[in-house]
Write a protein that holds these residues in place. Sequence first.
Motif, PDB file in Angstrom:
ATOM      1  N   HIS A  58       0.744  -1.263   0.025  1.00 24.55           N
ATOM      2  CA  HIS A  58      -0.123   0.198   0.084  1.00 24.55           C
ATOM      3  C   HIS A  58       0.870   1.256   0.001  1.00 24.55           C
ATOM      4  N   THR A  59       0.460   2.194  -0.865  1.00 23.29           N
ATOM      5  CA  THR A  59       1.164   3.454  -0.789  1.00 23.29           C
ATOM      6  C   THR A  59       0.032   4.647  -0.423  1.00 23.29           C
ATOM      7  N   ARG A  60       0.620   5.905  -0.225  1.00 22.59           N
ATOM      8  CA  ARG A  60      -0.454   7.194  -0.141  1.00 22.59           C
ATOM      9  C   ARG A  60      -0.954   7.385  -1.431  1.00 22.59           C
ATOM     10  N   MET A  61       0.001   7.162  -2.517  1.00 28.46           N
ATOM     11  CA  MET A  61      -0.509   7.420  -3.721  1.00 28.46           C
ATOM     12  C   MET A  61      -1.873   6.578  -4.257  1.00 28.46           C
ATOM     13  N   GLN A  62      -1.638   5.161  -3.787  1.00 30.18           N
ATOM     14  CA  GLN A  62      -2.913   4.266  -4.043  1.00 30.18           C
ATOM     15  C   GLN A  62      -4.457   5.138  -3.304  1.00 30.18           C
ATOM     16  N   ALA A  63      -4.068   5.275  -2.088  1.00 27.86           N
ATOM     17  CA  ALA A  63      -5.215   5.976  -1.154  1.00 27.86           C
ATOM     18  C   ALA A  63      -5.792   7.408  -1.982  1.00 27.86           C
TER      19      ALA A  63
ATOM     20  N   ALA B  40      -3.720  10.117   7.493  1.00 27.33           N
ATOM     21  CA  ALA B  40      -3.287   8.508   7.726  1.00 27.33           C
ATOM     22  C   ALA B  40      -3.673   8.396   9.226  1.00 27.33           C
ATOM     23  N   GLN B  41      -4.210   7.428   9.643  1.00 27.54           N
ATOM     24  CA  GLN B  41      -4.422   6.792  10.840  1.00 27.54           C
ATOM     25  C   GLN B  41      -3.605   5.410  11.443  1.00 27.54           C
ATOM     26  N   PRO B  42      -3.672   5.182  12.469  1.00 30.75           N
ATOM     27  CA  PRO B  42      -2.716   4.158  13.064  1.00 30.75           C
ATOM     28  C   PRO B  42      -3.235   2.780  12.207  1.00 30.75           C
TER      29      PRO B  42
ATOM     30  N   PRO C 129      -6.405   2.902   7.845  1.00 34.15           N
ATOM     31  CA  PRO C 129      -7.430   3.587   7.647  1.00 34.15           C
ATOM     32  C   PRO C 129      -6.915   5.319   7.223  1.00 34.15           C
ATOM     33  N   TYR C 130      -7.901   6.306   6.806  1.00 33.32           N
ATOM     34  CA  TYR C 130      -7.682   7.398   6.449  1.00 33.32           C
ATOM     35  C   TYR C 130      -8.846   8.163   6.682  1.00 33.32           C
ATOM     36  N   ASN C 131      -8.915   9.301   7.385  1.00 31.54           N
ATOM     37  CA  ASN C 131      -9.435  10.571   7.544  1.00 31.54           C
ATOM     38  C   ASN C 131      -9.546  11.319   6.517  1.00 31.54           C
ATOM     39  N   VAL C 132     -10.825  11.549   5.991  1.00 30.94           N
ATOM     40  CA  VAL C 132     -10.978  12.761   4.959  1.00 30.94           C
ATOM     41  C   VAL C 132     -11.218  14.064   5.590  1.00 30.94           C
ATOM     42  N   MET C 133     -10.184  14.761   5.509  1.00 32.93           N
ATOM     43  CA  MET C 133     -10.290  16.312   6.255  1.00 32.93           C
ATOM     44  C   MET C 133     -10.767  17.284   5.404  1.00 32.93           C
TER      45      MET C 133
ATOM     46  N   TYR D 278     -14.484  14.850   7.590  1.00 29.07           N
ATOM     47  CA  TYR D 278     -15.500  15.041   6.514  1.00 29.07           C
ATOM     48  C   TYR D 278     -16.151  13.531   6.364  1.00 29.07           C
ATOM     49  N   THR D 279     -15.366  12.635   6.150  1.00 28.41           N
ATOM     50  CA  THR D 279     -15.736  11.071   6.054  1.00 28.41           C
ATOM     51  C   THR D 279     -14.096  10.350   6.295  1.00 28.41           C
ATOM     52  N   ASN D 280     -14.551   8.956   6.464  1.00 30.50           N
ATOM     53  CA  ASN D 280     -13.389   8.079   6.322  1.00 30.50           C
ATOM     54  C   ASN D 280     -13.631   6.969   5.347  1.00 30.50           C
TER      55      ASN D 280
END
Length: 447
Positions: A156-161, A182-184, A200-204, A210-212
Motif C-alpha cells: 500500500h502507498t499513499r498514492m493509492q489512497a 493517515a491513521q494508525p 485507515p484514512y480520515n478525509v479532512m 468529512y468522512t473516512n
Amino acid sequence: MCGAYYKRFVSVICVYVCLCFVSLQALAATAPAYNGKMNNAVGGVIQAKVKKWGFAANDPRVTATFAGVGTGLTTVAVGVAGGAVAAVGWPALLVAAGVAGVVTGSITLAFDSLYKWLFNPDGTITTSGGGGNGTLVKGGQYVSGTVSSLHYPAPHTRMQAEDNWQRSCKPYDQCAGTSLQAQPIIQGTENGGFPITIYPYNVMHNGRIYTNFSMILHANGASTNCNDGMLADKGVCFALQSASSESVSNAKPSTAVENIPASELNKAVSDQFLAAAANTIWKAAPNNGGLPWTPSDPVTPADVAVWRAENPTMVPTVSDAIAPVSNTNAVVVNPGGAAQPAEGPTTTPGSGTAVDLGPNPNTPAPTLETIPTAQQILGPLLGLMPDLKAFSVPSHSGLCPSPSFVAFGATYALNSHCALLESNRQLIEAAMLLCWTLASVFIVLRA
C-alpha cells in the motif's frame, strides 16, 4: 559482580534522564500508546559514544551529561507543544532543536532504503525517493479500497489512497477542499482466515473529519496482471489518476510524517537518522558539568552501526520514530532495557533527584588474614630433618699400616706410602669427609 553494579548504575542514570523528561500536561485518553524504543535507542547511542571516549559509567560527568540531555529535551518539547509534550514526535523535536544546523544534506529515513529527508534551515522538511507503485500479479498480494472494488499493486502507498478517494469523490463533486489524514495501522484477518493489513484514512475538510475510508492489503487474490503504475477493475488495467507522490517540498514536520510511504513504516530507522537525533539533542543540552557535544567528534553512523550490532532488539522502526513522545506525564528512558511509561511526575527538571541503589544489605567489609613473616614462611623448610642437622662425623685415630718381611737374612719394611699419605693428609681428610657425608645423607633419606 562488577558487571552487575555497572549495569545497575547505568540504569539509574537513564532513569534520571527520563524523569527529567517530564511533560506539563497529560494527553487525552485517545492518544496512541507510548513506544519508548526511539528514546532508548538515542540514549543507548550517546552512552556508547561516551564509553568509547573512555569515561566510566560512574563518572560524575557522565551523570551530568544525561541529566543535561533530559533537561534540554523537556525544554524543547514544551516549547514545541506549549506544554502538551505527549503530542510531540521526534521529527518535530529534532526540527525545534536545530537539526538543520547539525545535519547537512539528505539522510535516509529507514535502514537500507532510498527514501530520504532533507531538514531545511527554515524548519521544513523535503522528502524524496518514494519509489514507484509496483506491479500487480494475478493471484498475489493486492490492495483494495473500502469505497471501490479496485485492485492496486502491493504494498500500500499513499498514492493509492489518493487515487481511490479521487475516483470515488469526483462523480459527486465531493473532492474540493479535502485532504487525507493517515491513521494508525490495524492488523486483522478476512474471510478464510487470511491476514490483512488495514490502513485507515480520515478525509479532512476545513480542519474537520468529512468522512473516512480504508485501504486494505490482502495476502493473495489479485484479479489480474497489470504493469507498473497500473491498477485493475474487473480484470481491466488502468493508470493511476493521482499525479501526486510521497515526495513533498518544504513541508511541516507533521505533513512530512503523513506522507511517509506505508512500505517504510515497519523498516528499522537508519543509522544516519539515529546519529542525527543523538547529535541534535546532545548539542541542545545545557552543559552543567557534563560532557559537551563536540563537532570535531560527533556521533557518526559508524558509531550507531556498532551499537546496532550489539543491541539488535533495541533498534526502533520508522513508526517508533514518528510516534508521539508519550501519553503520560513522564517518560522512562533506559538504554539497557525496555521502556515503560511512569505513572506520574516524580521530579521536576532541574530540581535534581536522589540516586538510590537499593537498601543497605549490612554486608561487612572483607577482612584480610595477617601477612606471615619471612621467618614463618621459611620455618618449615629450615626445620626439615633436625637429626640430619645434628649429625657429625665421629672422631677416629689410626696408624698407617707398615708391613715388613724378611728375605735373604734381611728385614724389609713397606712404609714409603705412609710418608706420601701424611704429606697429603688435609686433602684426603676433606675427600673422605665429603664421601661419608654423602653416604650419611643417602642413608637418612632412604630410611
